[in-house]
Design a protein around this motif. Structure first.
Motif, PDB file in Angstrom:
ATOM      1  N   GLY A 425       0.812  -1.212   0.000  1.00  0.00           N
ATOM      2  CA  GLY A 425       0.000   0.000   0.000  1.00  0.00           C
ATOM      3  C   GLY A 425       0.841   1.255   0.000  1.00  0.00           C
ATOM      4  O   GLY A 425       2.079   1.225  -0.044  1.00  0.00           O
ATOM      5  N   ALA A 512      -2.109   0.569  -5.162  1.00  0.00           N
ATOM      6  CA  ALA A 512      -1.526   1.268  -4.016  1.00  0.00           C
ATOM      7  C   ALA A 512      -1.431   2.768  -4.250  1.00  0.00           C
ATOM      8  O   ALA A 512      -1.652   3.568  -3.338  1.00  0.00           O
ATOM      9  N   PHE A 549      -9.296  -4.664  -2.228  1.00  0.00           N
ATOM     10  CA  PHE A 549      -8.170  -3.834  -1.817  1.00  0.00           C
ATOM     11  C   PHE A 549      -8.585  -2.371  -1.928  1.00  0.00           C
ATOM     12  O   PHE A 549      -9.065  -1.937  -2.980  1.00  0.00           O
ATOM     13  N   PHE A 571      -4.853  -2.713   2.361  1.00  0.00           N
ATOM     14  CA  PHE A 571      -3.577  -3.151   1.796  1.00  0.00           C
ATOM     15  C   PHE A 571      -2.848  -3.808   2.956  1.00  0.00           C
ATOM     16  O   PHE A 571      -2.384  -3.126   3.871  1.00  0.00           O
TER      17      PHE A 571
END
Length: 767
Positions: A425, A512, A549, A571
């Protein structure tokens, strides 16, 4: 006598260097005396140098002595460096300061150690969803152990910015929308980093940020204007910062936004009146990256004016902008600032270095053997796996598809199922992106012998045009390579794999870098290419599990309607694949609870549980529109998932809510208890939440406020009585005069699974 003292102090510094190189320390003079003597020896340029915090740039091992930054260090024009990693590099740079600068003042080395160093834990929003303060504190302790073993002695964490704005990318870095929970986490993080002893070899100087109000930008756009009343500041947004100060945080970082029309970096009311005078903060304050020159664009004048404004406001260290270094001498000559202003800032920075023990041993965090032993150890990774599993939130499980059986054939789809670099992340600065465990790897290592695992991409993160605008993973481009086949080709392959499988797991969501700094989104739904893959998988009629996610609350109305099973994993960090496998197959029963409200659409934003009532409230939760009440024509007022929400593989029932007394005076405490029964088929953890409503106040009060929580473990069939204590402190708030008071009258106490708790009991505060 003064000359004699000067000679003594220089001798002590020289001796400390010799001993430090032998990995020993020497005693030095008491702090105030030491700093006073050192300050008296410093030239103006050397003083301004201590206020300067540049980034390390491109310094590499073997080049520290010849770099441009080394020249400034030799001249005493650098107080610290950040974003430099490894014992060898840091030791080499520190040697320049100790052996080649006139006064041999050690540098302080900083890094964004946000949710782990090389062992990466879930993003902070995910961590907060564990509601487990000892565990959160331990993540900071492990991060401190690793970072200090690698030469770092200062972290720009914790970020405690309260936010009710999921469009804002940096909501991922904070602890959600709640004042009380955010304050508890702020304390836990500071205690974890600093460990109550800054001189200890593994103590990491913490930095509370971003002071203040950074989490409330207009339109959810990063760095944007923030404007709110002081009553809201004190009651809702300030407490987590104050909690960090009360915990002894050593430094603070100014925010980019303005506060009451003045940028925080130049706001004396904020930095001096509130932070130092009211809260008694005695550490030093650093700007955020180029915070001083950015005040020019705010309309606060040229660099010289902005620099003097910042210093007079109470800023001590200038990150990257070099406004202090380049303009304060002229401002001093012109009388815009005083030598006392400069000395005060320098003293605070020297005091931090003294408290860290850097004058006694500038190389105290430079131990290659310790770094090899401590960083990314198996013990740390095992803990990261546990934390990740505890942070996941089960959003839906209507048909009890989860936990999965460890048999049959399971297929994985989506751009995230085998993507190493996206597991940690955002703000995983020190991570090695080749080491995280993907979901495919995790399942193969945990159940691969008993479960046949298939996979197909199915889709990319975004459409071709969208991915051209967003760098999905700039830190490690090799880990995510776009599949250049058409959407139709990718889906066709996925459907062929689906035919051979018993359960379909769609691993979808954000990349991310789709959250974090400068990652604001005007639409927070799943991208269309991912929605299409989900629809095609659902058409097969086979069980579909969405493993989600995300670094923010998303709009999942369509997915919630169509899918029976959604597991939000945030994450998860270094051990992502193993932790996700643990939860999917029931080795860990999910217990995470949301710390931010999830809206039905962006039009509801800001939406949060502890809102105030209107004079025309809508009192039904069925979403039925009623004219002349405060509601929408096209969507219910209620969120998709409320604050505090999260499911389990088992069921918990609440009963027998009672209080030790229906009245309480200002010196008493009252006990509130409730029975919690695990009535399901699995052992599990439950986060029992207590909320309070102040029914009548001198100013309007929120509908509910979290004031306590306990995380308990119950075996199936087990019942436990959970008890909370309430004192007058829990009933206080800042009134219109900004006085922290409790007022007589009626209060309602709620205990339940989330902020929608309806179990209620009354309490009266009397004199």
């Amino acid at each position: 006598m003064r000359l004699k003292n000067h000679i003594v102090i220089l001798a002590l510094l020289s001796v400390s260097v010799i001993f430090a190189q032998k990995k020993k320390t020497v005693a030095i003079a008491p702090k105030n005396q030491f700093i006073s003597e050192l300050l008296s020896r410093m030239t103006l340029d050397e003083k301004l140098g201590q206020l300067n915090l540049p980034t390390s740039g491109d310094i590499t091992t073997g080049q520290a002595g010849s770099s441009d930054i080394a020249k400034k260090i030799k001249e005493g024009k650098v107080g610290g460096l950040f974003n430099i990693k490894s014992v060898s590099r840091i030791k080499e740079v520190q040697k320049v300061a100790i052996e080649q600068s006139r006064l041999k003042i050690p540098l302080i080395f900083a890094m964004d150690v946000i949710h782990g160093y090389e062992t990466i834990f879930p993003i902070p929003l995910g961590l907060s969803s564990s509601w487990d303060m000892p565990m959160i504190q331990q993540t900071a302790r492990i991060a401190a152990n690793e970072a200090t073993a690698d030469g770092i002695n200062w972290t720009f964490s914790p970020m405690v910015d309260l936010s009710r704005e999921p469009r804002w990318g940096r909501v991922s870095e904070g602890s959600g929308e709640d004042t009380y929970l955010g304050s508890q986490i702020a304390k836990a993080m500071v205690n974890g980093y600093q460990n109550n002893d800054l001189k200890a070899k593994n103590s990491l100087l913490a930095c509370v940020k971003h002071f203040a109000l950074y989490g409330a930008p207009e339109a959810g756009r990063d760095y944007n204007t923030v404007d709110m009343s002081r009553v809201r500041m004190y009651n809702e947004y300030f407490p987590p910062y104050k909690a960090a100060v009360d915990a002894g945080v050593g430094t603070a970082m100014a925010s980019f936004n303005e506060v009451d029309g003045i940028p925080a970096t130049g706001n004396k009311w904020l930095m001096t009146d509130v932070l130092r005078n009211q809260w008694k903060f005695n550490g030093f304050v650093v700007t955020d990256y180029t915070g001083i020159p950015e005040m020019i664009e705010h309309g606060m004048g040229d660099l010289q004016n902005c620099s003097s404004l910042a210093l007079k406001a109470g800023i001590d260290m200038d990150m990257v902008g070099e406004g202090f270094l380049s303009t304060l001498k002229k401002s001093l000559e012109e009388g815009k600032i005083s030598m006392s202003d400069i000395d005060t800032a320098v003293t605070r920075i020297l005091a931090a270095k003294y408290d860290l023990g850097l004058f006694e041993n500038p190389y105290k965090n430079c131990d290659i053997d310790l770094a090899k032993k401590e960083i990314f150890s198996k013990e740390n990774r095992d803990f990261a796996r546990k934390v990740a599993a505890e942070s996941m939130v089960l959003l839906k499980n209507d048909k009890n598809i989860l936990p999965l059986k460890k048999s049959g054939t399971i297929a994985l789809f989506g751009p995230l199922f085998d993507n190493k670099a996206n597991m940690p992340g955002t703000w995983s600065v020190a991570a090695n992106f080749d080491k995280p465990i993907t979901i495919l790897e995790g399942l193969k290592s945990t159940v691969g012998k008993s479960v046949n695992i298939l996979s197909a991409r199915g889709c990319n993160f975004l459409s071709t045009a969208a991915e051209e605008k967003i760098n999905i993973n700039p830190h490690n481009p090799k880990s995510y390579v776009r599949d250049n086949r058409t959407d139709e080709e990718l889906i066709a392959e996925a459907l062929e794999v689906a035919k051979k499988s018993d359960v379909l797991i769609a691993v979808l969501g954000e990349g991310a870098e789709m959250n974090g700094e400068c990652s604001s989104r005007s639409s927070i739904e799943l991208p269309l290419v991912q929605k299409r893959l989900l629809d095609e998988l659902l058409k097969t009629g086979k069980p579909v599990v969405l493993v989600l996610f995300t670094g923010r609350p998303l709009v999942l109305v369509e997915e919630d309607k169509k899918l029976s099973t959604i597991l939000n994993v945030w994450f998860p960090g270094s051990e992502a694949g193993l932790a996700i496998s643990d939860v999917l197959f029931g080795d860990v029963n999910p217990s995470g609870k949301l710390t931010a409200t999830w809206p039905r659409n962006v039009g509801q934003i800001p939406i949060y549980y502890n809102h105030k009532n209107t004079g025309r409230p809508l009192n039904n939760k069925e979403g039925k529109f009623q004219k002349f009440l405060s509601n929408y024509l096209d969507v219910p007022n209620e969120p998709l998932y409320p604050f505090g929400y999260g499911l389990s593989y088992t069921n918990f029932e609440y009963s027998n809510l009672k209080t030790s007394s229906s009245k309480m005076n200002f010196s008493e405490k009252v006990s509130i208890s409730v029975d919690v029964l695990n009535s399901g088929n699995y052992d599990g953890k439950e986060i029992v939440q207590l909320y309070i409503r102040d029914v009548v106040g001198s100013i309007t009060r929120p509908m509910k406020e979290l004031k306590g929580f306990k995380k308990i473990f119950l075996k199936k069939g087990e019942k436990q009585t959970v008890t909370f204590e309430i004192s007058v402190e829990d009933l206080k708030f800042y009134n219109s005069d900004l006085q922290f008071v409790a007022e007589e009258g009626q209060f309602e106490i709620f205990i339940g699974k989330d902020s929608d708790a309806t179990n209620k009991i009354n309490l009266e505060l009397v004199k």
